[in-house]
Design an enzyme around this catalytic site. Sequence first.
Site, mmCIF file in Angstrom:
data_model
loop_
_atom_site.group_PDB
_atom_site.id
_atom_site.type_symbol
_atom_site.label_atom_id
_atom_site.label_comp_id
_atom_site.label_asym_id
_atom_site.label_seq_id
_atom_site.Cartn_x
_atom_site.Cartn_y
_atom_site.Cartn_z
ATOM 1 N N GLU A 157 38.496 57.761 54.198
ATOM 2 C CA GLU A 157 37.452 57.346 54.384
ATOM 3 C C GLU A 157 37.494 56.382 52.693
ATOM 4 O O GLU A 157 37.576 57.138 51.379
ATOM 5 C CB GLU A 157 36.646 57.761 53.985
ATOM 6 C CG GLU A 157 34.630 57.724 53.582
ATOM 7 C CD GLU A 157 34.070 59.084 53.588
ATOM 8 O OE1 GLU A 157 32.789 59.079 53.949
ATOM 9 O OE2 GLU A 157 34.443 60.193 53.662
ATOM 10 N N GLU A 254 24.880 61.875 57.287
ATOM 11 C CA GLU A 254 25.851 63.136 56.224
ATOM 12 C C GLU A 254 24.727 62.036 55.210
ATOM 13 O O GLU A 254 25.193 62.219 54.405
ATOM 14 C CB GLU A 254 27.293 62.522 55.684
ATOM 15 C CG GLU A 254 28.446 63.084 55.131
ATOM 16 C CD GLU A 254 29.520 62.783 54.818
ATOM 17 O OE1 GLU A 254 30.398 63.742 54.341
ATOM 18 O OE2 GLU A 254 29.778 61.664 54.340
#
Length: 272
Positions: A157, A254
């Site tokens: 990521e 998130e």
Amino acid sequence: MPRFAANLSMMYTEHPFLERFKAAAEDGFAAVEFLFPYEFEPQAIADALAANCLEQVLFNTVPGDMQSGERGLAAVPGRSADFLAGVDRAIAYARELGTRRLHAMAGVMPATGGRSGAESADAIDSSARRRWRDTYVANLGEAARRCADAGITLLIEPINTRDIPGYFLNTQADAHAIVADVGAANLKVQMDLYHCQIVEGDLASRIRQYLPGVGHMQIAGVPHRHEPDLGEVNYPFLFSLLDELGYEGWIGCEYRPRGPTSAGLGWLAPWR
């Protein structure tokens, strides 16, 4: 229709961790993700998932020593054994939880500066980055092999350096280039639109360009990482774009709620 997973490390923090599963299910989530499970026995988490009919879609491999500032070990020279031991531990948890995706954090580069003989700070930094990248590619190749044996997709990521200063991987282009260099079919990119907006912007174009190599997506409002209903990103437009492009994976929520988690879920109503 987008499918959303509640991130239990950031959402429902008004409840103890093992009670967050029930709270998420009661709000209509069918899936959850979290950052790290390692302070709990896997059976306790598996019981919470089963009791609430939830799918566990993602968590991170062991990040190293968070207290000393480590944020992953995948690219850190000299830490390959620790990284791979952490991958093995994550795979063991994933088997018990039915999790099919693991995120391996790259790590934080130490600050460089000054001169060393005739070598400039830029040259030192460039050399260090090459060494970190070589380490990253080698470690990801071995980690992806171990994950493939367990039927797991490994993810990397890009993360913005405002939230994690010095983080090694920051852009979609770099992440997808590393995936190409590793060449493992089960290595993909975790595309967090919050980080991508801060670092790069132009989200619709980047989604169109990179979606084929994306294995998981995440969202949060920008700039404050709250619910995806305020700020500079038009998420309804992007959700419709993902539908248009045929994205069938999960979207991890998130974000840090502005108040009680359930009270801030109005943004989700049109997508239930």
